[in-house]
Design an enzyme around this catalytic site. Structure first.
Site, PDB file in Angstrom:
ATOM      1  CE  LYS A  99      -3.628  -2.588   0.319  1.00 26.39           C
ATOM      2  NZ  LYS A  99      -4.459  -2.842  -0.853  1.00 26.39           N
TER       3      LYS A  99
ATOM      4  CG  HIS B  23       6.817   9.792  15.390  1.00 26.67           C
ATOM      5  ND1 HIS B  23       8.071  10.032  14.867  1.00 26.67           N
ATOM      6  CD2 HIS B  23       7.019   9.076  16.534  1.00 26.67           C
ATOM      7  CE1 HIS B  23       8.991   9.490  15.659  1.00 26.67           C
ATOM      8  NE2 HIS B  23       8.379   8.903  16.667  1.00 26.67           N
TER       9      HIS B  23
ATOM     10  CG  HIS C 105       7.491  12.467  25.851  1.00 22.37           C
ATOM     11  ND1 HIS C 105       8.046  11.250  26.179  1.00 22.37           N
ATOM     12  CD2 HIS C 105       7.767  12.665  24.536  1.00 22.37           C
ATOM     13  CE1 HIS C 105       8.649  10.737  25.121  1.00 22.37           C
ATOM     14  NE2 HIS C 105       8.492  11.577  24.110  1.00 22.37           N
TER      15      HIS C 105
ATOM     16  CG  HIS D 255       6.608   6.114  25.857  1.00 26.79           C
ATOM     17  ND1 HIS D 255       7.606   6.943  26.324  1.00 26.79           N
ATOM     18  CD2 HIS D 255       7.008   5.726  24.623  1.00 26.79           C
ATOM     19  CE1 HIS D 255       8.552   7.054  25.419  1.00 26.79           C
ATOM     20  NE2 HIS D 255       8.223   6.329  24.379  1.00 26.79           N
TER      21      HIS D 255
END
EC number: 3.1.5.-
Length: 589
Positions: A104, A155, A203, A221
């Site tokens: 894709k 991102h 963050h 995270h």
């Protein structure tokens, strides 16, 4: 003027690993090397594109791949598996499904038209990944930089794409590394999923909110990304899809998770011991692509440098494409590491300088940081009154949603608007703080300073508001009583990514004369203009109250506190010069 003969004379081959380096194998031949980007129309593919496509689809049959090359089969034959020598019904169906699920193409503003393997698209098209559309990349920075509206979603796409670019570059340049299509897919998946665990406002959530809401745990995270990745795979039944595309879930899921979080903790600190389990020591370099724990040079930075600078309106001086061209794997202390040409050392210093500049100008902007702090305050006040439904119908709060990935999937920046527009009286205090942000009635910046000798330790951060509130000058009459709860003391550690260490000390280089030998380059060999220190600490003080009397008292306390602790001369918020001189003179006697 050159003669015709001289024009046809082949150029002297280069030995620096650049694209003009003579091929070491048929795979690297410029005329036959499979392109990074396959045309979406498979009918236009030549033999090498067909060969590359079959490998990407998990056809590891060496006889099939060999036959494909020898008979120079074109893409027009793909709908006819028998002509390719495929007789198994299962393999026929697999090939036909692969044709339907060809790569894709996504148009990205940073990297242009980028391609994703069908397995990556299956991961992208899940609720757990789509959640990243609703989490701002720069948190409160969007309230300072109007262009910074980008999210973790784009991102993550960029990092997945760049991870594939780098690992394929190494594979084509050094076939002896034996990088398999499995390896390539796993590295791309790790890049794609490395930020799945970010909470609201990125963050701010794991850096400010969770440490205050749940000080008894250490949660990052990255841990959340691994938990969310497991939830994504299991809840969408993707293990069978992974097998279909040639992966071995029992090994490869572990490998993907290790790339995100690093190796498991070991009580024995032995650098020579191989702690990873997903891939053997011979493929140690694969762990340096997505999140490089060795020196911080990784595709995550490359994407956020380019993407954040684009949206912030800041010039990006680092060109990752040049690094790609000079990247090679060399052996260092019985480990294989990604190295670059010795002439690139200056560019790498520029890369870390770019990171430092982004932190100074954007990530640690004093207004952006105080907005993050205000959102944190609002979330803390709302925490007990927000309910998020998780697995088995259990209810979770903002701070406990990290314990249940079904609940965490529903936790995004949208919680800000949920509180802002709520009519629940229990959320009044939180709502008032968010309304102040919307009307730009922010906590006031009091001043900034730096420790001159010893940095403040993290365990002492919570005591700083009390210290400032207690630092009352005896020779100044103040009309307002300052309390610790009126103050925010924000401690910011600025570095080159490795605390006070020089990250280039952990990078190895190779020379044009010997592509296989890794060497170290010291700071003194580069330039005398490089930084002497690679870390510093900033201390900023804010006041929640905005009346002039309290702000005047806060400035006096702050100046006196700096003098007591022998900090640098405090930088006070914009005051008329005469007034500032008067305050400093009064405070110092």
């Amino acid at each position: 003027m050159q003669s015709a003969d001289s024009q046809n004379t082949p150029k002297r081959p280069r030995r620096d690993g650049s694209p003009r380096t003579p091929p070491d194998s048929p795979l690297a031949d410029a005329e036959t090397s499979p392109s990074h980007d396959l045309d979406p129309d498979y009918r236009t593919w030549g033999p090498e594109q067909v060969w590359s496509f079959l490998r990407r689809c998990g056809f590891s049959d060496s006889e099939l791949l060999k036959r494909c090359r020898e008979k120079r089969m074109s893409g027009s034959l793909l709908p006819f598996p028998e002509d390719l020598g495929i007789s198994s019904h299962g393999k026929k169906m697999k090939l036909l499904n692969c044709i339907q699920d060809t790569m894709k193409v996504i148009n990205d503003p940073i990297h242009g038209h980028i391609e994703f393997h069908p397995l990556l698209m299956r991961i992208i098209d899940t609720p757990q990944f789509q959640r990243l559309r609703y989490i701002k990349q720069l948190g409160g920075g969007y309230y300072v930089f109007p262009g910074a509206s980008h999210n973790r979603f784009e991102h993550s796409l960029g990092v997945g794409y760049l991870a594939g670019r780098l690992v394929r570059e190494l594979s084509e340049k050094q076939p002896e590394l034996q990088i398999s299509e499995r390896d390539i897919l796993c590295v791309q998946i790790a890049g794609l999923c490395h930020d799945l665990g970010h909470g609201p406002f990125s963050h701010m959530f794991d850096g400010r909110f969770i440490p205050l809401a749940r000080p008894e745990i250490k949660w990052t995270h990255e841990q959340g990304s691994v938990m969310m990745f497991e939830h994504l795979i299991n809840s969408n039944g993707l293990q069978d899809v992974m097998k279909y595309y040639g992966l071995i879930p029992e090994e490869d899921i572990l490998f993907i998770k290790e790339q995100i979080t690093g190796p498991p903790e070991s009580p024995i600190k032995d650098a020579s011991k191989w702690l990873y389990k997903g891939r053997p020591k011979e493929k140690s370099f694969l762990y340096e692509i997505v999140a490089n724990k060795r020196n911080g040079i990784d595709v995550d930075k490359w994407d956020y440098f380019a993407r954040d600078c684009h949206h912030l309106g800041i010039q990006n001086s680092f060109d990752y494409k040049r690094f790609l061209k000079f990247a090679r794997v060399c052996e260092v202390d019985n480990m294989k590491h990604i190295c670059t040409r010795e002439k690139e050392v200056g560019n790498l210093y520029d890369m870390f300088h770019t990171r430092n500049c982004l932190h100074r100008r954007a990530y640690q902007h004093k207004v952006g940081n105080i907005i993050d702090t205000m959102i944190t305050d609002a979330f803390l006040k709302a925490d007990d009154h927000i309910e998020i439904t998780g697995s088995a119908g259990r209810k979770y709060h903002i701070s406990t949603a990290i314990d249940d990935m079904e609940a965490f999937t529903k936790l995004t920046d949208n919680i800000f608007l949920e509180i802002l527009y709520s009519t629940d009286p229990n959320l009044n205090d939180a709502r008032m703080i968010l309304k102040k942000i919307e009307s730009r009635n922010l906590y006031k910046f009091v001043g900034e300073t730096q420790p001159m000798i010893q940095r403040i330790k993290k365990e002492n951060y919570e005591h700083l508001p009390n210290e400032v509130a207690s630092a009352k000058p005896s020779d100044v009459e103040l009309e307002a009583e300052l309390k610790a709860e009126d103050l925010i003391v924000d401690v910011i550690n600025m570095d080159y990514g490795m605390e006070d260490k020089n990250p280039i000390d952990h990078v190895r280089f190779y020379c044009k004369s010997d592509l296989s030998k890794a060497v170290m380059i010291t700071r003194n060999q580069v330039s005398q203009f490089l930084p002497e220190t690679f870390a510093e600490q900033l201390i900023r003080v804010y006041c929640k109250k905005t009346d002039e009397k309290t702000l005047f008292a806060a400035r006096q306390h702050f100046v006196h506190w700096c003098l007591i602790n022998d900090f640098t001369k405090p930088q006070i918020k914009k005051l008329p010069l005469r007034k500032l001189k008067k305050e400093l003179t009064t405070a110092t006697g």
